[in-house]
Motif scaffolding. Structure first.
Motif, PDB file in Angstrom:
ATOM      1  N   UNK A   1      -8.277 -15.443  46.426  1.00  0.00           N
ATOM      2  CA  UNK A   1      -9.555 -16.056  46.757  1.00  0.00           C
ATOM      3  C   UNK A   1      -9.969 -17.000  45.632  1.00  0.00           C
ATOM      4  N   UNK A   2     -10.947 -17.832  45.903  1.00  0.00           N
ATOM      5  CA  UNK A   2     -11.340 -18.857  44.941  1.00  0.00           C
ATOM      6  C   UNK A   2     -11.835 -18.273  43.627  1.00  0.00           C
ATOM      7  N   UNK A   3     -12.570 -17.172  43.691  1.00  0.00           N
ATOM      8  CA  UNK A   3     -13.108 -16.603  42.451  1.00  0.00           C
ATOM      9  C   UNK A   3     -11.982 -16.224  41.493  1.00  0.00           C
ATOM     10  N   UNK A   4     -10.894 -15.686  42.024  1.00  0.00           N
ATOM     11  CA  UNK A   4      -9.764 -15.312  41.172  1.00  0.00           C
ATOM     12  C   UNK A   4      -9.159 -16.550  40.524  1.00  0.00           C
ATOM     13  N   UNK A   5      -8.897 -17.570  41.331  1.00  0.00           N
ATOM     14  CA  UNK A   5      -8.322 -18.801  40.778  1.00  0.00           C
ATOM     15  C   UNK A   5      -9.258 -19.425  39.750  1.00  0.00           C
ATOM     16  N   UNK A   6     -10.547 -19.476  40.049  1.00  0.00           N
ATOM     17  CA  UNK A   6     -11.510 -20.106  39.142  1.00  0.00           C
ATOM     18  C   UNK A   6     -11.601 -19.361  37.815  1.00  0.00           C
ATOM     19  N   UNK A   7     -11.651 -18.034  37.874  1.00  0.00           N
ATOM     20  CA  UNK A   7     -11.767 -17.254  36.639  1.00  0.00           C
ATOM     21  C   UNK A   7     -10.501 -17.333  35.792  1.00  0.00           C
ATOM     22  N   UNK A   8      -9.349 -17.262  36.431  1.00  0.00           N
ATOM     23  CA  UNK A   8      -8.094 -17.373  35.690  1.00  0.00           C
ATOM     24  C   UNK A   8      -7.979 -18.775  35.078  1.00  0.00           C
ATOM     25  N   UNK A   9      -8.354 -19.795  35.834  1.00  0.00           N
ATOM     26  CA  UNK A   9      -8.335 -21.153  35.298  1.00  0.00           C
ATOM     27  C   UNK A   9      -9.304 -21.330  34.144  1.00  0.00           C
ATOM     28  N   UNK A  10     -10.474 -20.708  34.233  1.00  0.00           N
ATOM     29  CA  UNK A  10     -11.455 -20.786  33.145  1.00  0.00           C
ATOM     30  C   UNK A  10     -10.923 -20.107  31.890  1.00  0.00           C
ATOM     31  N   UNK A  11     -10.307 -18.937  32.060  1.00  0.00           N
ATOM     32  CA  UNK A  11      -9.725 -18.236  30.908  1.00  0.00           C
ATOM     33  C   UNK A  11      -8.615 -19.070  30.276  1.00  0.00           C
ATOM     34  N   UNK A  12      -7.805 -19.697  31.113  1.00  0.00           N
ATOM     35  CA  UNK A  12      -6.752 -20.581  30.611  1.00  0.00           C
ATOM     36  C   UNK A  12      -7.363 -21.751  29.840  1.00  0.00           C
ATOM     37  N   UNK A  13      -8.379 -22.374  30.419  1.00  0.00           N
ATOM     38  CA  UNK A  13      -9.036 -23.508  29.771  1.00  0.00           C
ATOM     39  C   UNK A  13      -9.640 -23.153  28.425  1.00  0.00           C
ATOM     40  N   UNK A  14     -10.155 -21.934  28.310  1.00  0.00           N
ATOM     41  CA  UNK A  14     -10.724 -21.509  27.028  1.00  0.00           C
ATOM     42  C   UNK A  14      -9.642 -21.379  25.961  1.00  0.00           C
ATOM     43  N   UNK A  15      -8.448 -20.979  26.367  1.00  0.00           N
ATOM     44  CA  UNK A  15      -7.375 -20.714  25.409  1.00  0.00           C
ATOM     45  C   UNK A  15      -6.575 -21.961  25.031  1.00  0.00           C
ATOM     46  N   UNK A  16      -6.613 -22.994  25.858  1.00  0.00           N
ATOM     47  CA  UNK A  16      -5.812 -24.202  25.631  1.00  0.00           C
ATOM     48  C   UNK A  16      -6.751 -25.327  25.191  1.00  0.00           C
ATOM     49  N   UNK A  17      -6.456 -25.943  24.082  1.00  0.00           N
ATOM     50  CA  UNK A  17      -7.331 -26.972  23.550  1.00  0.00           C
ATOM     51  C   UNK A  17      -7.147 -28.357  24.137  1.00  0.00           C
ATOM     52  N   UNK A  18      -5.999 -28.623  24.719  1.00  0.00           N
ATOM     53  CA  UNK A  18      -5.681 -29.967  25.202  1.00  0.00           C
ATOM     54  C   UNK A  18      -5.934 -30.066  26.707  1.00  0.00           C
ATOM     55  N   UNK A  19      -6.892 -30.913  27.134  1.00  0.00           N
ATOM     56  CA  UNK A  19      -7.196 -31.017  28.567  1.00  0.00           C
ATOM     57  C   UNK A  19      -6.036 -31.568  29.394  1.00  0.00           C
ATOM     58  N   UNK A  20      -5.152 -32.324  28.760  1.00  0.00           N
ATOM     59  CA  UNK A  20      -3.999 -32.858  29.481  1.00  0.00           C
ATOM     60  C   UNK A  20      -2.973 -31.768  29.792  1.00  0.00           C
ATOM     61  N   UNK A  21      -3.052 -30.676  29.076  1.00  0.00           N
ATOM     62  CA  UNK A  21      -2.180 -29.538  29.342  1.00  0.00           C
ATOM     63  C   UNK A  21      -2.862 -28.537  30.272  1.00  0.00           C
ATOM     64  N   UNK A  22      -4.187 -28.418  30.166  1.00  0.00           N
ATOM     65  CA  UNK A  22      -4.942 -27.457  30.977  1.00  0.00           C
ATOM     66  C   UNK A  22      -4.737 -27.725  32.465  1.00  0.00           C
ATOM     67  N   UNK A  23      -4.879 -28.975  32.884  1.00  0.00           N
ATOM     68  CA  UNK A  23      -4.823 -29.299  34.321  1.00  0.00           C
ATOM     69  C   UNK A  23      -3.488 -28.911  34.960  1.00  0.00           C
ATOM     70  N   UNK A  24      -2.345 -29.385  34.458  1.00  0.00           N
ATOM     71  CA  UNK A  24      -1.091 -28.998  35.117  1.00  0.00           C
ATOM     72  C   UNK A  24      -0.782 -27.504  35.015  1.00  0.00           C
ATOM     73  N   UNK A  25      -1.160 -26.876  33.881  1.00  0.00           N
ATOM     74  CA  UNK A  25      -0.936 -25.440  33.762  1.00  0.00           C
ATOM     75  C   UNK A  25      -1.796 -24.662  34.765  1.00  0.00           C
ATOM     76  N   UNK A  26      -3.019 -25.101  34.975  1.00  0.00           N
ATOM     77  CA  UNK A  26      -3.902 -24.424  35.935  1.00  0.00           C
ATOM     78  C   UNK A  26      -3.348 -24.540  37.354  1.00  0.00           C
ATOM     79  N   UNK A  27      -2.810 -25.695  37.694  1.00  0.00           N
ATOM     80  CA  UNK A  27      -2.209 -25.867  39.022  1.00  0.00           C
ATOM     81  C   UNK A  27      -0.980 -24.970  39.162  1.00  0.00           C
TER      82      UNK A  27
END
Length: 153
Positions: free
Chosen positions: A2-28
């Motif tokens: 569900x969306x909440x799971x994807x959103x929370x996991x993506x948020x946790x990933x974003x907090x741990x990764x400093x580079x936004x160019x890496x966050x987007x493809x890793x989140x996908x």
């Protein structure tokens, strides 16, 4: 998932990764990895979108509420906030593309749609996608882990 799971996991990933160019493809990529686990779905091909729209809104609102409550009290830097929001958005992005293909017939998204279906472990219509506790345990576990990472790490 569900969306909440994807959103929370993506948020946790974003907090741990400093580079936004890496966050987007890793989140996908992480979205597709999460979808390989057994999970319940509240939408399927036979669901009338108008009757299920409240579920999508509630799901999305719940995810954003948790993330914004965290952001309100975390005192995170602007860069971290940006990466959390990027991670959250891009982790849900494949589901948006599926919706655009499925409901609006955007034919150029067909290959992405079929790949998204392919990563799911069971054929569509399988009872292991029914909306019940057994099928949603992975959603609950991944969401709790993501909240713990978001808040404590």
């Amino acid at each position: 998932m569900i969306l909440i799971t994807h959103a929370l996991v993506g948020a946790a990933l974003g907090k741990q990764i400093g580079n936004p160019l890496i966050v987007a493809p890793l989140a996908i990529a992480l979205h597709f990895c999460l979808d390989t686990f057994r999970h319940g779905e509240y939408l399927n091909r036979s669901t009338k979108f108008k009757t299920a729209a409240w579920r999508v809104v509630l799901d999305l609102f719940s995810a954003l509420a948790i993330i914004f409550i965290y952001l309100r009290f975390s005192h995170a830097s602007n860069e971290t906030i940006r990466n959390i929001l990027l991670g959250s958005f891009f982790s849900m992005f494949p589901d948006l593309l599926t919706l655009l293909y499925w409901r609006l017939n955007f034919s150029f998204l067909e290959k992405i749609f079929h790949f998204h279906e392919w990563v799911h472990p069971y054929p569509k219509g399988d009872q292991r996608y029914d909306w019940k506790l057994r099928n949603n345990l992975n959603d609950i576990i991944f969401s709790l882990i993501a909240i713990i990472i978001l808040v404590f790490f």
